[in-house]
Design a protein around this motif. Structure first.
Motif, mmCIF file in Angstrom:
data_model
loop_
_atom_site.group_PDB
_atom_site.id
_atom_site.type_symbol
_atom_site.label_atom_id
_atom_site.label_comp_id
_atom_site.label_asym_id
_atom_site.label_seq_id
_atom_site.Cartn_x
_atom_site.Cartn_y
_atom_site.Cartn_z
ATOM 1 N N VAL A 145 0.288 12.185 -2.358
ATOM 2 C CA VAL A 145 0.012 12.400 -1.121
ATOM 3 C C VAL A 145 1.361 12.337 -0.172
ATOM 4 C CG1 VAL A 145 -2.206 11.356 -1.071
ATOM 5 C CG2 VAL A 145 -0.433 9.793 -0.593
ATOM 6 N N ARG A 146 1.309 12.727 0.999
ATOM 7 C CA ARG A 146 2.350 12.557 1.753
ATOM 8 C C ARG A 146 1.900 11.677 3.124
ATOM 9 N NH1 ARG A 146 4.492 18.394 3.702
ATOM 10 N NH2 ARG A 146 6.319 17.091 4.534
ATOM 11 N N PHE A 147 2.494 10.804 3.315
ATOM 12 C CA PHE A 147 2.123 9.607 4.304
ATOM 13 C C PHE A 147 3.171 9.089 5.325
ATOM 14 C CE2 PHE A 147 4.044 7.240 0.799
ATOM 15 C CZ PHE A 147 4.488 6.183 1.419
ATOM 16 N N THR A 148 2.594 8.556 6.038
ATOM 17 C CA THR A 148 3.597 7.784 7.185
ATOM 18 C C THR A 148 2.717 6.352 7.832
ATOM 19 O OG1 THR A 148 4.897 8.100 9.155
ATOM 20 C CG2 THR A 148 2.705 9.292 9.341
ATOM 21 N N ARG A 149 3.680 5.958 8.511
ATOM 22 C CA ARG A 149 2.827 4.695 8.918
ATOM 23 C C ARG A 149 2.934 4.853 10.546
ATOM 24 N NH1 ARG A 149 5.677 -0.226 5.765
ATOM 25 N NH2 ARG A 149 6.153 0.884 3.899
ATOM 26 N N GLU A 150 1.825 4.021 11.094
ATOM 27 C CA GLU A 150 1.843 4.004 12.554
ATOM 28 C C GLU A 150 1.569 5.357 13.361
ATOM 29 O OE1 GLU A 150 2.001 1.016 14.466
ATOM 30 O OE2 GLU A 150 2.087 -0.131 12.426
ATOM 31 N N PHE A 151 0.493 5.765 12.718
ATOM 32 C CA PHE A 151 0.144 7.145 13.712
ATOM 33 C C PHE A 151 -0.411 6.568 14.934
ATOM 34 C CE2 PHE A 151 -3.338 10.453 14.605
ATOM 35 C CZ PHE A 151 -2.446 11.252 15.147
ATOM 36 N N ASP A 152 0.382 7.093 16.104
ATOM 37 C CA ASP A 152 -0.152 6.556 17.524
ATOM 38 C C ASP A 152 -0.784 7.617 18.095
ATOM 39 O OD1 ASP A 152 -0.319 4.928 19.597
ATOM 40 O OD2 ASP A 152 1.601 4.608 20.025
ATOM 41 N N TYR A 153 -2.168 7.499 18.553
ATOM 42 C CA TYR A 153 -2.800 8.276 19.373
ATOM 43 C C TYR A 153 -3.405 7.359 20.518
ATOM 44 C CZ TYR A 153 -6.875 7.186 16.655
ATOM 45 O OH TYR A 153 -8.150 6.239 16.278
ATOM 46 N N ARG A 154 -4.329 8.358 21.153
ATOM 47 C CA ARG A 154 -4.692 7.479 22.520
ATOM 48 C C ARG A 154 -5.600 6.643 22.207
ATOM 49 N NH1 ARG A 154 -6.023 12.365 26.997
ATOM 50 N NH2 ARG A 154 -4.205 11.959 28.046
ATOM 51 N N ARG A 155 -6.419 6.493 21.285
ATOM 52 C CA ARG A 155 -7.327 5.532 21.058
ATOM 53 C C ARG A 155 -6.698 4.253 20.266
ATOM 54 N NH1 ARG A 155 -10.060 10.155 20.148
ATOM 55 N NH2 ARG A 155 -11.264 10.922 21.803
ATOM 56 N N GLY A 156 -5.523 4.366 19.717
ATOM 57 C CA GLY A 156 -5.099 3.192 18.863
ATOM 58 C C GLY A 156 -4.193 3.613 18.203
ATOM 59 N N ARG A 157 -3.678 2.824 17.356
ATOM 60 C CA ARG A 157 -2.584 3.210 16.254
ATOM 61 C C ARG A 157 -3.124 2.819 14.848
ATOM 62 N NH1 ARG A 157 1.945 -0.414 17.921
ATOM 63 N NH2 ARG A 157 2.321 1.010 19.578
ATOM 64 N N THR A 158 -2.948 3.722 13.946
ATOM 65 C CA THR A 158 -3.211 3.582 12.669
ATOM 66 C C THR A 158 -2.314 3.193 11.875
ATOM 67 O OG1 THR A 158 -4.882 5.335 13.109
ATOM 68 C CG2 THR A 158 -4.560 4.591 10.817
ATOM 69 N N ASP A 159 -2.562 2.250 10.976
ATOM 70 C CA ASP A 159 -1.326 1.431 9.946
ATOM 71 C C ASP A 159 -0.906 2.785 9.102
ATOM 72 O OD1 ASP A 159 -1.487 -1.140 10.924
ATOM 73 O OD2 ASP A 159 -3.433 -1.417 10.064
ATOM 74 N N VAL A 160 -1.573 3.492 8.536
ATOM 75 C CA VAL A 160 -1.344 4.242 7.476
ATOM 76 C C VAL A 160 -2.098 5.616 7.608
ATOM 77 C CG1 VAL A 160 -0.768 4.992 5.043
ATOM 78 C CG2 VAL A 160 -0.383 2.583 5.761
ATOM 79 N N VAL A 161 -1.391 6.794 7.758
ATOM 80 C CA VAL A 161 -2.115 8.094 7.531
ATOM 81 C C VAL A 161 -1.404 8.956 6.340
ATOM 82 C CG1 VAL A 161 -3.084 8.055 9.961
ATOM 83 C CG2 VAL A 161 -0.723 9.263 9.252
ATOM 84 N N ALA A 162 -2.332 9.482 5.643
ATOM 85 C CA ALA A 162 -1.883 10.231 4.483
ATOM 86 C C ALA A 162 -2.448 11.679 4.558
ATOM 87 C CB ALA A 162 -2.312 9.425 3.109
ATOM 88 N N LEU A 163 -1.855 12.355 3.745
ATOM 89 C CA LEU A 163 -2.289 13.690 3.522
ATOM 90 C C LEU A 163 -2.369 14.377 2.250
ATOM 91 C CD1 LEU A 163 -3.071 16.339 5.230
ATOM 92 C CD2 LEU A 163 -0.750 16.986 5.096
ATOM 93 N N ASP A 164 -3.409 14.327 1.544
ATOM 94 C CA ASP A 164 -3.702 14.727 0.092
ATOM 95 C C ASP A 164 -3.432 16.200 -0.283
ATOM 96 O OD1 ASP A 164 -6.158 16.186 0.516
ATOM 97 O OD2 ASP A 164 -7.483 14.522 -0.311
ATOM 98 N N ASP A 165 -3.486 16.653 -1.561
ATOM 99 C CA ASP A 165 -2.887 18.009 -1.876
ATOM 100 C C ASP A 165 -4.178 18.891 -1.509
ATOM 101 O OD1 ASP A 165 -0.657 17.614 -3.102
ATOM 102 O OD2 ASP A 165 -1.477 17.545 -5.085
ATOM 103 N N PHE B 255 0.865 -1.118 0.003
ATOM 104 C CA PHE B 255 -0.060 -0.015 -0.017
ATOM 105 C C PHE B 255 1.088 1.119 -0.142
ATOM 106 C CE2 PHE B 255 -2.491 3.032 2.228
ATOM 107 C CZ PHE B 255 -3.680 3.232 1.190
ATOM 108 N N ALA B 256 1.960 1.194 0.892
ATOM 109 C CA ALA B 256 2.976 2.292 0.818
ATOM 110 C C ALA B 256 3.491 2.696 -0.491
ATOM 111 C CB ALA B 256 3.985 2.168 1.779
#
Length: 145
Positions: free
Chosen positions: A26-46, A12-13
């Motif tokens: 998109v700009r993206f990263t893996r493993e966004f860790d926040y209080r409720r969990g850890r998201t596998d991938v987060v991306a920011l579109d244009d 996917f990456a």
């Protein structure tokens, strides 16, 4: 079927980093860790919208719950599953639609979106800002100084 969840996320990456992303550049990263969990991938579109993706090999119901939870910071949220699991999960499209969560899978090397996520304003805009900073590296850079 993909060997591991990490393999699925790696593939996917690779698509996100290429010109064939369904969300454009998109700009993206893996493993966004926040209080409720850890998201596998987060991306920011244009356009500045945050997209969250949860990958699972078999437990699509768990992925659906996690993706729904990610809507607190993301404009749209998806589950990424191997094709056979995605086709099984989409039989419950009403559950995905009720939560505004999309479904995608790989057809060979091509990413297919079988159900588009509902675009919505994040429930917690401040957490969306944190995700954006995590993606762009601003938060990580400030932590390392």
């Amino acid at each position: 079927m993909t060997g591991s969840e990490r393999d699925l996320v790696d593939k996917f990456a690779y698509v996100l980093a290429s010109d064939s992303s369904p969300w454009g550049p998109v700009r993206f990263t893996r493993e966004f860790d926040y209080r409720r969990g850890r998201t596998d991938v987060v991306a920011l579109d244009d356009s500045g919208e945050v997209i969250a993706v949860e990958a699972k090999l078999t437990r699509w119901r768990d992925a659906l719950q996690q993706a729904y939870r990610n809507r607190c910071f993301a404009h749209s949220s998806y589950v990424l599953l191997p094709k056979p699991v995605a086709l099984r999960a989409i039989r419950y499209a009403i559950d995905f639609e009720a939560r505004g969560v999309g479904v995608c899978y790989f057809e060979g090397d091509e990413l297919s979106i079988v159900l588009h996520a509902v675009r919505a304003e994040p429930l917690q805009p401040w957490l969306c800002q944190v995700a954006e900073e995590w993606i762009t590296g601003e938060m990580r850079d400030s932590k390392s100084s």
